[in-house]
Design an enzyme around this catalytic site. Structure first.
Site, mmCIF file in Angstrom:
data_model
loop_
_atom_site.group_PDB
_atom_site.id
_atom_site.type_symbol
_atom_site.label_atom_id
_atom_site.label_comp_id
_atom_site.label_asym_id
_atom_site.label_seq_id
_atom_site.Cartn_x
_atom_site.Cartn_y
_atom_site.Cartn_z
ATOM 1 N N ARG A 23 0.823 -1.221 0.000
ATOM 2 C CA ARG A 23 0.000 0.000 0.000
ATOM 3 C C ARG A 23 0.853 1.267 0.000
ATOM 4 O O ARG A 23 0.443 2.301 0.526
ATOM 5 C CB ARG A 23 -0.964 0.039 1.188
ATOM 6 C CG ARG A 23 -2.094 -0.981 1.120
ATOM 7 C CD ARG A 23 -3.256 -0.572 2.019
ATOM 8 N NE ARG A 23 -4.121 -1.715 2.274
ATOM 9 C CZ ARG A 23 -4.422 -2.164 3.493
ATOM 10 N NH1 ARG A 23 -3.930 -1.569 4.561
ATOM 11 N NH2 ARG A 23 -5.219 -3.202 3.636
ATOM 12 N N ARG A 27 -3.043 6.690 0.845
ATOM 13 C CA ARG A 27 -3.557 7.849 1.578
ATOM 14 C C ARG A 27 -2.572 8.515 2.531
ATOM 15 O O ARG A 27 -2.824 9.622 2.994
ATOM 16 C CB ARG A 27 -4.819 7.444 2.353
ATOM 17 C CG ARG A 27 -5.996 7.138 1.454
ATOM 18 C CD ARG A 27 -7.209 6.688 2.255
ATOM 19 N NE ARG A 27 -6.996 5.370 2.837
ATOM 20 C CZ ARG A 27 -7.865 4.766 3.646
ATOM 21 N NH1 ARG A 27 -8.984 5.383 3.982
ATOM 22 N NH2 ARG A 27 -7.615 3.553 4.112
ATOM 23 N N ARG A 36 -6.725 12.611 -5.271
ATOM 24 C CA ARG A 36 -8.055 12.060 -5.006
ATOM 25 C C ARG A 36 -9.085 13.174 -4.855
ATOM 26 O O ARG A 36 -10.222 13.038 -5.308
ATOM 27 C CB ARG A 36 -8.032 11.181 -3.761
ATOM 28 C CG ARG A 36 -9.390 10.564 -3.471
ATOM 29 C CD ARG A 36 -9.333 9.343 -2.620
ATOM 30 N NE ARG A 36 -10.643 8.787 -2.406
ATOM 31 C CZ ARG A 36 -10.887 7.623 -1.822
ATOM 32 N NH1 ARG A 36 -9.870 6.877 -1.406
ATOM 33 N NH2 ARG A 36 -12.106 7.188 -1.659
ATOM 34 N N ASP A 73 -7.188 -2.706 -6.904
ATOM 35 C CA ASP A 73 -7.834 -3.356 -5.764
ATOM 36 C C ASP A 73 -8.098 -4.816 -6.101
ATOM 37 O O ASP A 73 -8.329 -5.162 -7.265
ATOM 38 C CB ASP A 73 -9.153 -2.652 -5.424
ATOM 39 C CG ASP A 73 -9.699 -3.084 -4.079
ATOM 40 O OD1 ASP A 73 -10.520 -4.021 -4.037
ATOM 41 O OD2 ASP A 73 -9.283 -2.511 -3.056
ATOM 42 N N TYR A 147 -15.211 -11.987 0.226
ATOM 43 C CA TYR A 147 -15.945 -10.766 -0.123
ATOM 44 C C TYR A 147 -17.125 -11.085 -1.034
ATOM 45 O O TYR A 147 -18.218 -10.512 -0.887
ATOM 46 C CB TYR A 147 -15.016 -9.771 -0.813
ATOM 47 C CG TYR A 147 -14.031 -9.102 0.105
ATOM 48 C CD1 TYR A 147 -14.371 -7.959 0.818
ATOM 49 C CD2 TYR A 147 -12.744 -9.617 0.266
ATOM 50 C CE1 TYR A 147 -13.464 -7.335 1.654
ATOM 51 C CE2 TYR A 147 -11.837 -9.001 1.111
ATOM 52 C CZ TYR A 147 -12.189 -7.867 1.803
ATOM 53 O OH TYR A 147 -11.293 -7.258 2.639
#
Length: 341
Positions: A23, A27, A36, A73, A147
């Site tokens: 990652r 962010r 973003r 993702d 998921y």
């Protein structure tokens, strides 16, 4: 010439330890947050090849990591398989209809959803220096299935684990389809310029040993065998988070060329128990990186020394926390770059 990271994944030890962070494009970076704000939601950026490439390259430009991991993702695969995918603020990803109450055959697949991801890989490989390895990835079948079955993430993967006992044929059919799609998807990434790929099994640790063998090792072994037949020179990194004492069996039986290790495993035990000469990746605690205490440098050196006798890619035990200060990342990089094993 291959970069240091790619050489290491191929079993060679260089004059320093290569470094990238799971990652690393995300962010915690102010440049990501600014983009973003301009571009909108996560999924829109993942499907915007120019934006996704820019995000992929941001940590390379800032830190000079040895590998660039594709910004995307793991749920792109179920989206291409026909489930509706959305990311809701404060709630995370949602897939519908959840397969606990719907049938796989009722979905309408659309493999064109992979195309912008392939374009992102192509753009990034064109713009990266030759010494930086382009990394692709996909979710492992068990984690993706959790998921798809529940329609969302959960703490204990209850719905998928219950289906494994209650209706194993249905879960097997879901896993079989995910295996086939993952082979297609990763092969497309490799053909677009990915020089190594990683299989993320974030929820591997939720399974009992016999279920781990059936639901984690066996599906991943099929993917790795297919990729090695089609792309024999492309290393596959397997990352079964939470595998614990089952990690050596995973390393031996899946056929992966390198294995990722989470922060809960003793690196000295890992170095002793994994197959001789197998490249290992990990296993610094993301929360120690977030905290940035005086233990940061010492723990990094413990990991580096534990893996000094085998090919080692320094990385985290899972993804970097979005609140991590930039200066903590810089401290970690300095320790790794200065290490002489």
């Amino acid at each position: 010439m291959p970069g240091l990271l790619l050489d290491t994944l191929n079993g060679k030890r260089g004059d320093r330890v290569p470094l990238w962070l799971m990652r690393q494009a995300g962010r915690y970076l102010p440049e990501y947050r600014a983009l973003r704000e301009e571009k909108g939601g996560f999924l829109a950026m993942a499907y915007d090849s120019e934006a996704a490439c820019e995000i992929t390259l941001q940590p390379i430009e800032r830190f000079g990591f040895d590998g660039a991991i594709l910004f995307s993702d793991i749920l792109i695969v179920p989206h291409a398989m026909g489930q509706h995918l959305e990311f809701l603020a404060g709630e995370g990803p949602k897939l519908s209809p959840p397969l606990v109450e719907a049938e796989l055959d009722g979905l309408a697949p659309d493999r064109s959803r992979y195309d912008p991801i392939y374009e992102t890989v192509r753009l990034c490989r064109q713009r990266l220096g030759a010494d930086t390895t382009m990394l692709g990835f996909a979710g492992s079948p068990w984690t993706v299935a959790t998921y798809m079955v529940a329609g969302e993430g959960s703490r204990d993967q209850h719905e998928a684990r219950a289906m494994a006992y209650r209706d194993p044929l249905k879960l097997d059919a879901i896993l079989d389809r995910i295996v086939a799609e993952t082979i297609e998807y990763l092969s497309g990434q490799i053909e677009s310029g990915a020089e190594a790929v990683q299989l993320f099994d974030s929820w591997a640790g939720s399974l009992a040993p016999d279920e781990f063998e059936r639901l984690v090792i066996a599906p991943n072994a099929r993917i790795v065998a297919a990729l090695r037949a089609k792309h024999p020179d492309t290393p596959v990194i397997g990352f079964p988070k939470g595998a614990g004492e089952k990690l050596p069996a995973y390393a031996r039986e899946t056929g992966v060329q390198a294995v990722g290790v989470d922060e809960t495993i003793d690196p000295a035990w890992t170095a002793r128990e994994l197959p001789a000469g197998m490249p290992v990746q990990g296993n610094f605690d993301p929360l120690l990186l977030l905290a940035g205490s005086d233990r940061l440098e010492a723990r990094a050196r413990v990991i580096l020394e534990a893996f000094a006798d085998r090919p080692h890619v320094f990385n985290l035990g899972h993804g970097i926390d979005r609140r991590t200060p930039i200066e903590h990342v810089e401290r970690l990089i300095a320790v790794v770059r200065a290490f002489e094993g």
